[in-house]
Design a protein around this motif. Structure first.
Motif, mmCIF file in Angstrom:
data_model
loop_
_atom_site.group_PDB
_atom_site.id
_atom_site.type_symbol
_atom_site.label_atom_id
_atom_site.label_comp_id
_atom_site.label_asym_id
_atom_site.label_seq_id
_atom_site.Cartn_x
_atom_site.Cartn_y
_atom_site.Cartn_z
ATOM 1 N N GLN A 126 0.834 -1.200 0.000
ATOM 2 C CA GLN A 126 0.000 0.000 0.000
ATOM 3 C C GLN A 126 0.870 1.252 0.000
ATOM 4 N N LEU A 127 2.060 1.129 0.606
ATOM 5 C CA LEU A 127 2.962 2.287 0.691
ATOM 6 C C LEU A 127 3.641 2.586 -0.644
ATOM 7 N N ASP A 128 3.532 1.651 -1.593
ATOM 8 C CA ASP A 128 4.121 1.886 -2.921
ATOM 9 C C ASP A 128 3.468 3.092 -3.587
ATOM 10 N N ARG A 129 2.205 3.345 -3.227
ATOM 11 C CA ARG A 129 1.519 4.482 -3.842
ATOM 12 C C ARG A 129 1.966 5.773 -3.170
ATOM 13 N N PHE B 209 2.336 -1.772 11.074
ATOM 14 C CA PHE B 209 3.231 -2.182 9.986
ATOM 15 C C PHE B 209 3.976 -3.418 10.461
ATOM 16 N N THR B 210 4.152 -4.395 9.593
ATOM 17 C CA THR B 210 4.907 -5.572 10.033
ATOM 18 C C THR B 210 6.362 -5.165 10.257
ATOM 19 N N GLU B 211 7.042 -5.972 11.050
ATOM 20 C CA GLU B 211 8.424 -5.658 11.389
ATOM 21 C C GLU B 211 9.277 -5.491 10.128
ATOM 22 N N SER B 212 9.153 -6.423 9.180
ATOM 23 C CA SER B 212 10.016 -6.315 7.992
ATOM 24 C C SER B 212 9.666 -5.085 7.175
ATOM 25 N N ALA B 213 8.355 -4.765 7.078
ATOM 26 C CA ALA B 213 7.964 -3.556 6.340
ATOM 27 C C ALA B 213 8.541 -2.323 7.027
ATOM 28 N N ALA B 214 8.440 -2.290 8.359
ATOM 29 C CA ALA B 214 8.908 -1.122 9.104
ATOM 30 C C ALA B 214 10.407 -0.908 8.916
ATOM 31 N N MET B 215 11.146 -2.000 8.796
ATOM 32 C CA MET B 215 12.593 -1.868 8.665
ATOM 33 C C MET B 215 13.011 -1.443 7.256
ATOM 34 N N GLU B 216 12.106 -1.650 6.294
ATOM 35 C CA GLU B 216 12.495 -1.401 4.898
ATOM 36 C C GLU B 216 11.978 -0.097 4.314
ATOM 37 N N VAL B 217 11.056 0.589 5.013
ATOM 38 C CA VAL B 217 10.452 1.774 4.390
ATOM 39 C C VAL B 217 11.494 2.868 4.151
ATOM 40 N N SER B 218 11.216 3.706 3.158
ATOM 41 C CA SER B 218 12.148 4.769 2.791
ATOM 42 C C SER B 218 12.094 5.900 3.815
ATOM 43 N N GLU B 219 13.064 6.782 3.714
ATOM 44 C CA GLU B 219 13.109 7.940 4.612
ATOM 45 C C GLU B 219 11.853 8.796 4.460
ATOM 46 N N THR B 220 11.389 8.950 3.218
ATOM 47 C CA THR B 220 10.184 9.758 2.961
ATOM 48 C C THR B 220 8.990 9.169 3.702
ATOM 49 N N ILE C 203 1.397 4.467 16.210
ATOM 50 C CA ILE C 203 2.072 3.597 15.239
ATOM 51 C C ILE C 203 2.539 2.335 15.960
ATOM 52 N N ALA C 204 2.228 1.190 15.351
ATOM 53 C CA ALA C 204 2.652 -0.076 15.955
ATOM 54 C C ALA C 204 3.457 -0.902 14.962
ATOM 55 N N ILE C 205 4.405 -1.648 15.484
ATOM 56 C CA ILE C 205 5.106 -2.650 14.670
ATOM 57 C C ILE C 205 4.471 -3.992 15.005
ATOM 58 N N ASP C 206 4.047 -4.683 13.968
ATOM 59 C CA ASP C 206 3.312 -5.941 14.108
ATOM 60 C C ASP C 206 4.267 -7.125 13.927
ATOM 61 N N ASP C 207 3.873 -8.255 14.471
ATOM 62 C CA ASP C 207 4.615 -9.508 14.264
ATOM 63 C C ASP C 207 6.090 -9.373 14.607
ATOM 64 N N PHE C 208 6.379 -8.626 15.664
ATOM 65 C CA PHE C 208 7.781 -8.419 16.031
ATOM 66 C C PHE C 208 8.397 -9.741 16.478
ATOM 67 N N ARG D 255 15.319 2.457 16.944
ATOM 68 C CA ARG D 255 15.427 3.621 17.825
ATOM 69 C C ARG D 255 14.904 4.870 17.121
ATOM 70 N N ALA D 256 15.172 4.952 15.813
ATOM 71 C CA ALA D 256 14.813 6.164 15.070
ATOM 72 C C ALA D 256 13.350 6.160 14.632
ATOM 73 N N MET D 257 12.749 4.973 14.625
ATOM 74 C CA MET D 257 11.396 4.823 14.094
ATOM 75 C C MET D 257 10.371 5.553 14.969
ATOM 76 N N PRO D 258 9.475 6.355 14.347
ATOM 77 C CA PRO D 258 8.407 6.956 15.132
ATOM 78 C C PRO D 258 7.447 5.838 15.557
ATOM 79 N N LEU D 259 7.363 5.591 16.849
ATOM 80 C CA LEU D 259 6.796 4.325 17.285
ATOM 81 C C LEU D 259 6.099 4.439 18.632
ATOM 82 N N ASP D 260 4.910 3.846 18.769
ATOM 83 C CA ASP D 260 4.232 3.835 20.063
ATOM 84 C C ASP D 260 4.200 2.451 20.681
ATOM 85 N N ARG D 261 3.916 1.446 19.829
ATOM 86 C CA ARG D 261 3.736 0.116 20.400
ATOM 87 C C ARG D 261 4.382 -0.947 19.506
ATOM 88 N N VAL D 262 4.807 -2.001 20.164
ATOM 89 C CA VAL D 262 5.376 -3.127 19.426
ATOM 90 C C VAL D 262 4.576 -4.363 19.798
#
Ligand code: C2E
Ligand code: MG
Ligand code: MG
Length: 466
Positions: free
Chosen positions: A303-306, A331-342, A357-362, A373-380
């Motif tokens: 979905q983030l490709d758009r 966002f799943t853990e792998s998606a969260a780790m791969e997203v672009s800076e934008t 913002i949550a990271i899923d399936d950690f 550490r840098a990720m804008p994040l509330d819950r894992v």
């Protein structure tokens, strides 16, 4: 001597002209000089008809992995050059095979693009075909030297055996193609042997793909809601929206049976839009009834490709007048780790405006600690696989405790998912886990049941408090 030279010259000229003729007749692929699809089909048909009835035939379908990247980044001329090198490696494998088993007369062809095929009209055992397939995967996995670049591609190979998997060239090719797709789905760089189960699975996938295209318009999707319980206050702190597909023939289907296909085909964009719109209209209705409850929903990396994903997401909630503080994006853990800076910046902006913002399936992907550490994040959300054994296995407890500490260290809350019994919940609470979601207290429910359930739960709680 001059006479001989002339004779050789004229012989070469003759050979060249017969090759040119064959090319002119459209029998060979001009890039690799291998037989083309048409020629392959007619030759293989003849070979199949002429073979001894008691023997087996093998069809191998070879598709390169990551070839498009080479074409896109290095240009078509180099892409063609690579195809020639691939064809040569395939020739070497096939020639070696014939050398070892002289009775065989296979045909190797380039079908189209990065697809090659090899037909062995007579083999002795299935293992023979598998050995060739393995050798091909191995040969293509070696890096290619292409004008100073070392290129890593791979090959996915599908194997079909006649007469078991087909009695015509066409059915054998289709079977080998299905097996090739499986090899690719398993990660590429390998071979896969056709089977009836594979064909059934493939058919199911094709049917799902076709039906998914119309499911949104037909209103076949539903959201189930699963409550989340705070281990600290005992309150219901939110709910996760989980997609269900009410399939016209098959009934209620779980996301695992169609989300991966929707992601592959790109239909996930439309499905994801539906989820967002549905969460929006549900929250807006709840607001009108005086219910303010946060709802989380899952966002697929596709979905983030758009480029306008976040803009449209915001617009969807503005339209129904629902504040972003009522939503959480998972966002799943792998998606969260791969997203672009934008995308990270967009996520941070959304969070500043109230969304959580949550990271899923950690625990199922890999995490880059710096990124975490840098990720804008509330819950894992801890993956069920981490929790499954905590009450029985000391090692599992040590691992979960360390993960909990790590997440607390980056200032995020912890949600434990798929908590199924009291022993797990007790251990998680002792470890400092904030929230649980799981069958232990509630399954996912459709809206009406969910609202009744939460009303009752809150009534019970206020009675307890009183
Ligand atoms: P998820 O986001 O990790 O969702 C949690 C899954 O765990 C749900 O499965 C839920 O029903 C299940 N679960 C909850 N409690 C328990 C428990 O105590 N025991 C066990 N064994 N399972 C429990 P579900 O609904 O089948 O969803 C599976 C996955 O499908 C989700 O995993 C999510 O990755 C994906 N998904 C669901 N809805 C959507 C959606 O709207 N969009 C996208 N992109 N993916 C979705
Ligand atoms: Mg989730
Ligand atoms: Mg999860």
């Amino acid at each position: 001597m001059p006479k001989l030279a002339t004779a050789v010259d004229s012989l070469f000229a003759e050979v060249r002209s017969s090759i040119e003729n064959a090319h002119a007749l459209g029998m060979y692929d001009p890039v690799t000089s291998l037989p083309n699809r048409l020629h392959f089909r007619s030759e293989a048909d003849k070979m199949l008809a002429a073979r001894a009835a008691a023997t087996l035939a093998a069809m191998l379908f070879v598709d390169l992995d990551r070839f498009k990247n080479v074409n896109d980044s290095l240009g078509h001329a180099r892409g063609d050059h690579l195809l020639i090198m691939v064809a040569n490696r395939l020739r070497v494998v096939v020639t070696a095979e014939v050398g070892e088993r002289p009775g065989q007369r296979p045909i190797l062809a380039r079908l189209a693009g990065d697809e090659f095929t090899i037909f062995f009209p007579e083999i002795e055992t299935v293992a023979d075909a598998e050995r060739v397939a393995r050798r091909i995967a191995l040969a293509i996995s070696e890096p290619f030297e292409l004008s100073g670049h070392s290129i890593d591609i791979g090959a996915s190979v599908g194997v079909a055996i006649g007469p078991d998997h087909g009695t015509t060239i066409e059915t054998l090719m289709r079977a080998a193609d299905i097996a090739m797709y499986q090899a690719k789905n398993n990660g590429g760089g390998r071979y896969c042997l056709f089977s009836e189960e594979l064909a059934a699975e493939h058919q199911r996938k094709v049917d799902t793909e076709a039906a998914l295209g119309e499911a949104v318009q037909r209103g076949e999707f539903l959201l189930a809601l699963q409550p989340q319980l705070s281990l600290i206050t005992g309150e219901i702190v939110g709910a996760e929206a989980l997609l269900r597909w009410n399939h016209p023939r098959e009934g209620m289907r779980a996301p695992a049976t169609f989300i991966p296909i929707a992601e592959q085909t790109g239909i996930i964009g439309e499905v994801g839009d539906w989820v967002i719109a549905e969460v929006g209209s549900m929250l807006s209705e709840w607001q009108a009834q005086g219910i303010a409850r946060r709802v989380s929903f899952n966002v697929s990396p596709r979905q983030l490709d758009r480029a306008d994903f976040f803009q449209r997401l915001r617009a969807a909630f503005v339209q129904v007048d629902v504040p972003l503080s009522l939503i959480e994006l998972e966002f799943t853990e792998s998606a969260a780790m791969e997203v672009s800076e934008t995308v990270l910046e967009e996520i941070a902006a959304l969070r500043r405006d109230g969304a959580t913002i949550a990271i899923d399936d950690f625990g199922t992907g890999y995490s880059n600690i710096a990124r975490l550490r840098a990720m804008p994040l509330d819950r894992v959300k801890l993956d069920p696989s981490l929790i499954a054994e905590i009450e029985t296995c000391e090692k599992a407890r040590v691992v979960v405790q360390a993960v909990v500490q790590l997440i607390k260290g980056v200032g995020a809350e912890i949600v434990a998912e798929a908590v199924e019994n009291v022993a797990q919940a007790d251990i998680l609470r002792a470890m400092g886990c904030d929230t649980i979601q799981g069958f232990i207290f509630a399954h996912p429910m459709f809206e009406e049941e969910f609202l009744n359930w939460t009303r009752n739960a809150e009534r019970g709680r206020s009675r307890d408090v009183a």
